[in-house]
Structure formats: structure tokens, C-alpha cells
Design a protein around this motif. Structure first.
Motif, PDB file in Angstrom:
ATOM      1  N   LEU A 311      -6.814 -14.200   2.313  1.00  0.00           N
ATOM      2  CA  LEU A 311      -6.405 -14.632   1.113  1.00  0.00           C
ATOM      3  C   LEU A 311      -8.177 -14.233   0.690  1.00  0.00           C
ATOM      4  CD1 LEU A 311      -5.062 -15.148  -1.970  1.00  0.00           C
ATOM      5  CD2 LEU A 311      -5.544 -17.330  -1.559  1.00  0.00           C
ATOM      6  N   GLY A 312      -9.369 -14.840   0.792  1.00  0.00           N
ATOM      7  CA  GLY A 312     -10.146 -14.648   0.206  1.00  0.00           C
ATOM      8  C   GLY A 312     -10.583 -13.124   0.240  1.00  0.00           C
ATOM      9  N   ALA A 313     -10.852 -12.335   1.333  1.00  0.00           N
ATOM     10  CA  ALA A 313     -11.382 -11.211   1.500  1.00  0.00           C
ATOM     11  C   ALA A 313     -10.015  -9.660   0.824  1.00  0.00           C
ATOM     12  CB  ALA A 313     -11.095 -10.623   3.007  1.00  0.00           C
ATOM     13  N   ALA A 314      -9.332 -10.723   0.183  1.00  0.00           N
ATOM     14  CA  ALA A 314      -8.207  -9.464  -0.324  1.00  0.00           C
ATOM     15  C   ALA A 314      -8.871  -9.626  -1.862  1.00  0.00           C
ATOM     16  CB  ALA A 314      -7.152  -9.954  -0.639  1.00  0.00           C
ATOM     17  N   LEU A 315      -8.562 -11.695  -2.074  1.00  0.00           N
ATOM     18  CA  LEU A 315      -9.560 -11.379  -3.207  1.00  0.00           C
ATOM     19  C   LEU A 315     -10.965 -10.623  -3.848  1.00  0.00           C
ATOM     20  CD1 LEU A 315      -8.356 -15.001  -4.388  1.00  0.00           C
ATOM     21  CD2 LEU A 315      -7.002 -12.815  -4.861  1.00  0.00           C
ATOM     22  N   LEU A 316     -11.388 -10.973  -3.338  1.00  0.00           N
ATOM     23  CA  LEU A 316     -13.096 -10.427  -3.184  1.00  0.00           C
ATOM     24  C   LEU A 316     -12.666  -8.647  -3.764  1.00  0.00           C
ATOM     25  CD1 LEU A 316     -15.669 -11.887  -3.408  1.00  0.00           C
ATOM     26  CD2 LEU A 316     -15.903 -10.987  -1.403  1.00  0.00           C
ATOM     27  N   ALA A 317     -12.366  -8.298  -2.661  1.00  0.00           N
ATOM     28  CA  ALA A 317     -11.781  -6.385  -2.991  1.00  0.00           C
ATOM     29  C   ALA A 317     -11.038  -6.279  -4.123  1.00  0.00           C
ATOM     30  CB  ALA A 317     -11.538  -6.042  -1.851  1.00  0.00           C
ATOM     31  N   TRP A 318     -10.141  -6.901  -4.521  1.00  0.00           N
ATOM     32  CA  TRP A 318      -9.232  -5.974  -5.413  1.00  0.00           C
ATOM     33  C   TRP A 318     -10.019  -6.985  -7.065  1.00  0.00           C
ATOM     34  CZ3 TRP A 318      -6.112 -10.108  -8.634  1.00  0.00           C
ATOM     35  CH2 TRP A 318      -4.926  -9.701  -9.203  1.00  0.00           C
ATOM     36  N   LEU A 319     -10.449  -8.288  -7.063  1.00  0.00           N
ATOM     37  CA  LEU A 319     -10.637  -8.430  -8.420  1.00  0.00           C
ATOM     38  C   LEU A 319     -11.423  -8.038  -9.104  1.00  0.00           C
ATOM     39  CD1 LEU A 319     -10.546 -12.425  -7.837  1.00  0.00           C
ATOM     40  CD2 LEU A 319      -9.476 -10.942  -9.205  1.00  0.00           C
ATOM     41  N   PRO A 320     -12.300  -7.136  -8.698  1.00  0.00           N
ATOM     42  CA  PRO A 320     -13.406  -6.246  -9.583  1.00  0.00           C
ATOM     43  C   PRO A 320     -12.649  -4.723 -10.023  1.00  0.00           C
ATOM     44  CG  PRO A 320     -14.521  -7.303  -7.692  1.00  0.00           C
ATOM     45  CD  PRO A 320     -12.945  -7.663  -7.301  1.00  0.00           C
TER      46      PRO A 320
END
Length: 391
Positions: A311-320
Motif C-alpha cells: 500500500l505504501g509503495a503504491a501510494l508513493l508512486a501514484w500520488l505525485p
């Protein structure tokens, strides 16, 4: 301001963290029958298969951006790399700042053997995984006697060495990189719902996402089985107290070396898919910032807990990427969100209970970092006690 102390000893912030706790959901999952668990696993896989659809991309990606391409080149790659780094950081408690080196080894192995020796994608994949694991052993063998920040500095240097070597080597065309890397061979023209998931090319990114999804599922199964085995218990003992683990007869060096090799192999597999999809790579694709972002994703999601790490990796890649229209302000807002996150949930979005307990004991939630850490529990007028990790 008067903050009353709760059971966690953290005052008002502790109350906020208690409200955000996932323990009720965790308890319900622990008591769920096996049939219910398999149904949930099946639904998650189906959700993953449907993720590249245009209806989801219409609100997940900014206007004009290829959503399947974002999934395959960023989000899925980051998730796969985070699973591999979690073996090293979350499960074994070893701080690795040069993880991008193994990603680069996998990509360059694919590029060299596919372009110079005309190996197929699948042959190059097996060799790249083996070479990446070997690189993990080569890095770990002389350095894993170190601990904490000393180990972090050495791994950071290893990542830079790999990048500089590729940049200065004529064999891989130096800063120009390697071009003409072939796509994976198409396995079938089979089509479902307008998608050919086994036909690889330049125009459709969805087959690469499905390939990465397969790698992610295989990695999850492999890592979870390791976590529940003797190897996983040895990693947990090393993470919590390496000296005590040695006194109890755990061959710590051997298990730390295994963590480096396994984490490196998973990272190398991601590099293979990245190189074959992009068809060209350069040393600039493997900067230190990649290692930093993957590590941030592991910590943000909940180091040591696979769902949280993903979840953390996906958010870090997606949000920016999702808020790209904000231009330079998006990174400012994103950084502020990370700071708020670390204030209210320093253990991560979805931590395991064991890691939360380690954080409460003052280990920082990431194993022994070789520094003194203040113990959060403190009563009475005396000075706050500190303890040095490993002693």
C-alpha cells in the motif's frame, strides 16, 4: 496544553493513533475461516486484473495520461521492489540504501544478454534473477558484519558503484545506455474483453502490468512462506536483538546474507520487466532517489507487514503522478503529507502488531540502527532512559 497520558504513554497523539488502529479488522481476519480467506484472495486478484480498465483510469490518472502505462512503469514496479526491500529492511531489520543497484543488475543483465547474445526474455529473466542474488551475496559477504548506519553507508556506496560502473563502461555504452532491448515474446493472440494479455508490444502497456502482477503474486507467496518458516523466525530474532539471537545459536550472518540475496533477486526481476518494456536503459534510470523512494514506501506503509508495504509503495508512486497538474506544488504538498503521517502514525499506515510493539520499545520500527533511541515510556522526575541497540 494539558495532554493526559493514555495506555500507550503518548498523550493526545496516542489517542489519535488508537482511533486509527486496524486491530479490529486484524482480529476479524485472524478468526476468519479458511474459505473466507480464499474468497478474499480471489477477489483481490480479480481486482488486480481489472485495475487497468479505462473506467478506473478515468479518476485514478490525470487527464491525458496513459493509466495502464502508469500502472506498469511505476506503481507495479514500485510494489514489486518494495516487497523485495521489505525482506531486507522489514523482516531482517537491515537498513539498505542501495537497493536500486539490484534493480539495475537485473535490467542490465536483460539488456546485455538479449542484445549481444540474443537470449530470449525468459532465459535472460532466470539469469538476471541469479545475477541479482549473486550481487546481494557479493555485497553482503564482506559488509554484513557491520550494523546500523555503517551498513547503510556501505549499501549506499554499492548503489553508486553500480551506477558509476555502468556509466563508465564501454561494454554497455556508458552514459548512452543500451538500446534495442527486445520485448518479451508474445505467447498468444488470445483476447478477452478487448485485451490481449499475452501479446507484448510497444503500444499496449497492459500485458506488462499483468506480467508484473504475476511476479508480485509469486513473490508474496514465496515471502509469506519464508516468514512463517524457520528462516522468518530467525530474521525476526535478528531484527529484534542480534546479539541475543547469536547467543541462542542463530547463525545470524548466514540468515542476513540470505535476506540480501532474496531481496536482491526480487528487485532484479523488476529490472528485467522494466528494461524489456522500455527497450532502452541508461545509468540515469537507476539514481539513488529510486532507493530512497522505495524505502520511504516500505516505512510509510508499515515495515514488516506485506499488505502495508505494498500500500505504501503504491501510494508513493501514484500520488505525485495523480496530482501532476499542481506542478511543483505537488511535491511540497506530498512532503507535508508524509510529515503529518509520521506524526500521527510513525509505525506506518498498516503495520504489523509485532512492529508496533518494537516501535513502542524504542527500536524505531526498523531494527537496530546503531544509535541510542529514547524510550517513550517515562514516569517520575528522573531523566529519560536511553538504551543502545544491541546491548
Amino acid at each position: 496544553m494539558n495532554l493526559t497520558k493514555n495506555g500507550n504513554g503518548n498523550g493526545g497523539l496516542g489517542q489519535v493513533r488508537d482511533r486509527l488502529s486496524l486491530d479490529p479488522l486484524r482480529d476479524a481476519w485472524a478468526g476468519a475461516p479458511a474459505a473466507v480467506r480464499w474468497i478474499v484472495y480471489g477477489l483481490l486478484i480479480i481486482g488486480g486484473l481489472l485495475l487497468p480498465s479505462e473506467s478506473i483510469g478515468s479518476f485514478m490518472a490525470p487527464s491525458g495520461v496513459d493509466w495502464p502505462g502508469m500502472l506498469s512503469t511505476q506503481i507495479a514496479i514500485y510494489v514489486l521492489l518494495a516487497i523485495g526491500l521489505n525482506v531486507v529492511v522489514g523482516m531482517a531489520g537491515l537498513l539498505d540504501l542501495g537497493y536500486v543497484a539490484f534493480y539495475a543488475v537485473g535490467a542490465y543483465t536483460m539488456a546485455i544478454f538479449a542484445t549481444k547474445y540474443h537470449w530470449t526474455f525468459w532465459e535472460s529473466l532466470v539469469l538476471a534473477i541469479a545475477f541479482s542474488a549473486l550481487a546481494g551475496v557479493i555485497l553482503g559477504a564482506p559488509t554484513l558484519r557491520l550494523r546500523g548506519d555503517y551498513l547503510a553507508i556501505v549499501t549506499l556506496g554499492f548503489g553508486e558503484i553500480v551506477k558509476r560502473t555502468a556509466n563508465n563502461s564501454d561494454y554497455v555504452n556508458g552514459p548512452r545506455g543500451v538500446q534495442g532491448i527486445p520485448h518479451p515474446p508474445s505467447l498468444s493472440e488470445w483476447e478477452i474483453l478487448g485485451v490481449q494479455p499475452l501479446k507484448y508490444g510497444l503500444l499496449d502497456a497492459r500485458p506488462y502490468y499483468y506480467l508484473l502482477l504475476l511476479f508480485i503474486i509469486v513473490s508474496i507467496i514465496f515471502v509469506k512462506r519464508l516468514e512463517r518458516s524457520r528462516v522468518g523466525r530467525a530474521w525476526a530474532s535478528i531484527r529484534e536483538d542480534e546479539d541475543a539471537a547469536e547467543l541462542m545459536g542463530v547463525p545470524t550472518f548466514k540468515f542476513k546474507l540470505a535476506a540480501f540475496a532474496i531481496g536482491a533477486a526480487i528487485g532484479g526481476s523488476g529490472g528485467v520487466v522494466y528494461a524489456s518494456q522500455q527497450t532502452s536503459i541508461t545509468p540515469l534510470n537507476f539514481e539513488f532517489i529510486v532507493s530512497a523512494l522505495i524505502l520511504a514506501g516500505v516505512v510509510l506503509g508499515g515495515s514488516g507487514n506485506l499488505p502495508g508495504v505494498m500500500l505504501g509503495a503504491a501510494l508513493l508512486a501514484w500520488l505525485p503522478e495523480r496530482f501532476r497538474e499542481l506542478k511543483d506544488y505537488r511535491m511540497l504538498i506530498f512532503g507535508a503529507a508524509l510529515v503529518v503521517m509520521m506524526i500521527f502514525r510513525p509505525e506506518g499506515l498498516w503495520p504489523s502488531r509485532q512492529r508496533k510493539a518494537e516501535l513502542a520499545e524504542g527500536t524505531g520500527g526498523m531494527g537496530s540502527l546503531g544509535a541510542e533511541v529514547a524510550v517513550p515510556e517515562h514516569d517520575g522526575p528522573g531523566p529519560v532512559e536511553t538504551r543502545e541497540e544491541g546491548k
